[in-house]
Design a protein around this motif. Structure first.
Motif, PDB file in Angstrom:
ATOM      1  N   ALA A   1       0.834  -1.208   0.000  1.00 33.75           N
ATOM      2  CA  ALA A   1       0.000   0.000   0.000  1.00 33.75           C
ATOM      3  C   ALA A   1       0.863   1.250   0.000  1.00 33.75           C
ATOM      4  O   ALA A   1       0.563   2.236  -0.692  1.00 33.75           O
ATOM      5  CB  ALA A   1      -0.933  -0.010   1.219  1.00 33.75           C
ATOM      6  N   ASP A   2       1.948   1.230   0.770  1.00 29.72           N
ATOM      7  CA  ASP A   2       2.866   2.367   0.802  1.00 29.72           C
ATOM      8  C   ASP A   2       3.492   2.583  -0.568  1.00 29.72           C
ATOM      9  O   ASP A   2       3.635   3.717  -1.030  1.00 29.72           O
ATOM     10  CB  ASP A   2       3.954   2.118   1.853  1.00 29.72           C
ATOM     11  CG  ASP A   2       4.971   3.238   1.905  1.00 29.72           C
ATOM     12  OD1 ASP A   2       4.649   4.296   2.480  1.00 29.72           O
ATOM     13  OD2 ASP A   2       6.083   3.056   1.356  1.00 29.72           O
ATOM     14  N   PHE A   3       3.853   1.495  -1.250  1.00 26.41           N
ATOM     15  CA  PHE A   3       4.446   1.584  -2.583  1.00 26.41           C
ATOM     16  C   PHE A   3       3.465   2.221  -3.567  1.00 26.41           C
ATOM     17  O   PHE A   3       3.838   3.063  -4.392  1.00 26.41           O
ATOM     18  CB  PHE A   3       4.850   0.185  -3.061  1.00 26.41           C
ATOM     19  CG  PHE A   3       5.361   0.149  -4.472  1.00 26.41           C
ATOM     20  CD1 PHE A   3       6.569   0.723  -4.806  1.00 26.41           C
ATOM     21  CD2 PHE A   3       4.625  -0.466  -5.471  1.00 26.41           C
ATOM     22  CE1 PHE A   3       7.042   0.693  -6.109  1.00 26.41           C
ATOM     23  CE2 PHE A   3       5.087  -0.510  -6.775  1.00 26.41           C
ATOM     24  CZ  PHE A   3       6.300   0.073  -7.095  1.00 26.41           C
ATOM     25  N   GLN A   4       2.199   1.843  -3.483  1.00 28.98           N
ATOM     26  CA  GLN A   4       1.205   2.374  -4.404  1.00 28.98           C
ATOM     27  C   GLN A   4       0.937   3.864  -4.178  1.00 28.98           C
ATOM     28  O   GLN A   4       0.467   4.554  -5.083  1.00 28.98           O
ATOM     29  CB  GLN A   4      -0.103   1.586  -4.277  1.00 28.98           C
ATOM     30  CG  GLN A   4       0.000   0.134  -4.690  1.00 28.98           C
ATOM     31  CD  GLN A   4       0.491  -0.039  -6.117  1.00 28.98           C
ATOM     32  OE1 GLN A   4       0.107   0.704  -7.017  1.00 28.98           O
ATOM     33  NE2 GLN A   4       1.363  -1.024  -6.331  1.00 28.98           N
TER      34      GLN A   4
ATOM     35  N   ARG B   1      14.452   2.275  -2.107  1.00 28.89           N
ATOM     36  CA  ARG B   1      14.173   1.087  -2.913  1.00 28.89           C
ATOM     37  C   ARG B   1      14.763  -0.162  -2.241  1.00 28.89           C
ATOM     38  O   ARG B   1      14.119  -1.209  -2.159  1.00 28.89           O
ATOM     39  CB  ARG B   1      14.794   1.223  -4.302  1.00 28.89           C
ATOM     40  CG  ARG B   1      14.173   2.240  -5.206  1.00 28.89           C
ATOM     41  CD  ARG B   1      14.861   2.207  -6.570  1.00 28.89           C
ATOM     42  NE  ARG B   1      14.493   3.332  -7.384  1.00 28.89           N
ATOM     43  CZ  ARG B   1      13.474   3.351  -8.242  1.00 28.89           C
ATOM     44  NH1 ARG B   1      12.730   2.276  -8.382  1.00 28.89           N
ATOM     45  NH2 ARG B   1      13.199   4.431  -8.962  1.00 28.89           N
ATOM     46  N   LEU B   2      16.012  -0.030  -1.792  1.00 32.74           N
ATOM     47  CA  LEU B   2      16.686  -1.164  -1.170  1.00 32.74           C
ATOM     48  C   LEU B   2      15.970  -1.588   0.104  1.00 32.74           C
ATOM     49  O   LEU B   2      15.743  -2.781   0.335  1.00 32.74           O
ATOM     50  CB  LEU B   2      18.141  -0.807  -0.863  1.00 32.74           C
ATOM     51  CG  LEU B   2      18.927  -1.836  -0.043  1.00 32.74           C
ATOM     52  CD1 LEU B   2      18.964  -3.185  -0.755  1.00 32.74           C
ATOM     53  CD2 LEU B   2      20.336  -1.325   0.243  1.00 32.74           C
TER      54      LEU B   2
ATOM     55  N   ASN C   1      10.070  -3.189  -8.610  1.00 34.07           N
ATOM     56  CA  ASN C   1      10.882  -2.267  -7.811  1.00 34.07           C
ATOM     57  C   ASN C   1      12.295  -2.147  -8.354  1.00 34.07           C
ATOM     58  O   ASN C   1      13.273  -2.131  -7.625  1.00 34.07           O
ATOM     59  CB  ASN C   1      10.928  -2.733  -6.341  1.00 34.07           C
ATOM     60  CG  ASN C   1      11.542  -1.689  -5.430  1.00 34.07           C
ATOM     61  OD1 ASN C   1      11.509  -0.501  -5.732  1.00 34.07           O
ATOM     62  ND2 ASN C   1      12.109  -2.128  -4.320  1.00 34.07           N
ATOM     63  N   ASN C   2      12.413  -2.054  -9.665  1.00 32.39           N
ATOM     64  CA  ASN C   2      13.714  -2.124 -10.325  1.00 32.39           C
ATOM     65  C   ASN C   2      14.073  -0.768 -10.908  1.00 32.39           C
ATOM     66  O   ASN C   2      13.383  -0.248 -11.792  1.00 32.39           O
ATOM     67  CB  ASN C   2      13.628  -3.189 -11.434  1.00 32.39           C
ATOM     68  CG  ASN C   2      14.937  -3.418 -12.144  1.00 32.39           C
ATOM     69  OD1 ASN C   2      15.731  -2.518 -12.304  1.00 32.39           O
ATOM     70  ND2 ASN C   2      15.126  -4.642 -12.590  1.00 32.39           N
TER      71      ASN C   2
END
Length: 366
Positions: free
Chosen positions: A17-20, A56-57, A164-165
């Protein structure tokens, strides 16, 4: 077992959800009047929620660790870091309600320590920066927590083919540029994980793009690349925070690199100041290292009559270094006189003058 599985599923949902909620980072062009035919872009990783490439890492490490069943409710998360990874991991630990302890060198910028605390993390300072790994292992054992160990897991936690690249993001954003397929990608190694992702991705997608690793002065990565030795060590830490290591980390994958260079610290800081002037905002020291690497490959392209694009990584914001790299008193105390070096960087970018020929380089960069 059932409760643990439920907790893991909810933790993964929270991270997704945080990524979106986050947009992709920007690709910023930087004109090089002195190097005609070469178009330089910076992938601005400072626009992540925690302000650096390490966001990202950290997300990848948490996903990897959760799916391996290594995290559990209430148990501390511990990381060895010079600051940026710790900031990002503190952010994700807070999302999941987990205690976080960052094991950092005592000389880490105060601004970074404050940001770790802002996200609810604790800091454990170590006088000898070569001992942060060993101290992290000790703390994990003593607390019953989990040592994330970014230096081991960075290259395997990130899915270098898609999710996530950073490499895939770069190529997507370059699609409508004059030279959509970069001639070079440039990044400096901290763990080595970003370089591993870039190198693997261009091979997987069969791009002719080459990858340059720009190492710090006090670091063994370049020497390992040249010699093939993986047991090299130094008795001191890097002065460019976030990059360079006193040992060859497991995530460093030299076989997927096409070239490396070793940038003197003073030149990295000079390039940082020059880049900050050109962009109108402060950037970190590793971005200066990457600018030098980008200028070296751009000069080589011009000499060889090649036109094309170069993409370098802008790793983090310079606001984290207000009391160090951007403080004149601090620079003087460290013995740095950057003015002539800033002029040299400007002369290269704007007039095409050669950089110091004594910068060590190897591989396809000669």
């Amino acid at each position: 077992m059932h409760d643990s599985r439920q907790w893991t599923r909810e933790a993964l949902r929270i991270i997704e959800a945080d990524f979106q909620r986050s947009a992709d980072t920007h690709l910023i062009p930087l004109e090089l009047p002195g190097l005609p035919g070469v178009e330089l872009y910076f992938k601005d990783e400072s626009s992540h929620p925690t302000g650096s490439l390490k966001h990202r890492l950290a997300r990848s490490l948490f996903l990897y660790t959760l799916c391996n069943g290594w995290l559990r409710p209430g148990a501390p998360v511990i990381e060895a870091s010079s600051g940026s990874t710790a900031i990002s991991e503190a952010y994700f630990a807070r999302l999941l309600g987990l205690p976080f302890i960052a094991v950092v060198p005592a000389g880490t910028a105060r601004e970074k320590l404050a940001q770790i605390a802002f996200y609810g993390g604790q800091t454990h300072l170590v006088d000898d920066p070569t001992q942060i790994h060993a101290e992290s292992l000790r703390l994990a054992a003593a607390s019953g927590g989990h040592f994330m160990d970014q230096f081991t897991f960075a290259e395997r936690a990130t899915d270098w083919r898609a999710n996530n690249n950073i490499a895939e993001s770069i190529f997507q954003q370059m699609r409508h540029e004059r030279f959509p397929e970069p001639s070079w990608l440039v990044s400096s190694p901290g763990t080595g994980g970003t370089l591993a992702t870039l190198g693997r991705y261009v091979r997987y997608r069969q791009h002719p793009t080459r990858v340059l690793g720009a190492d710090a002065e006090r670091s063994v990565f370049f020497d390992s690349y040249v010699s093939g030795e993986r047991n090299l060590t130094l008795d001191c830490g890097s002065r460019i925070e976030g990059i360079g290591r006193p040992r060859v980390e497991p995530s460093f994958m030299p076989q997927v690199l096409d070239a490396m260079c070793k940038v003197p610290d003073a030149l990295s800081l000079a390039a940082m100041h020059y880049l900050a002037q050109r962009l109108g905002r402060r950037v970190g020291g590793s971005s200066g290292t990457n600018l030098i690497g980008a200028l070296l490959v751009a000069q080589q392209m011009v000499r060889q009559g090649e036109q094309g694009s170069v993409v370098a990584i802008l790793c983090d914001s310079g606001e984290r270094y207000a009391t160090s790299y951007y403080d004149n008193a601090w620079l003087t105390a460290q013995g740095y006189d950057l003015a002539p070096l800033i002029q040299r960087v400007a002369a290269c970018a704007e007039q095409g003058q050669a950089l110091d020929h004594q910068i060590p380089r190897a591989g396809d960069l000669r």
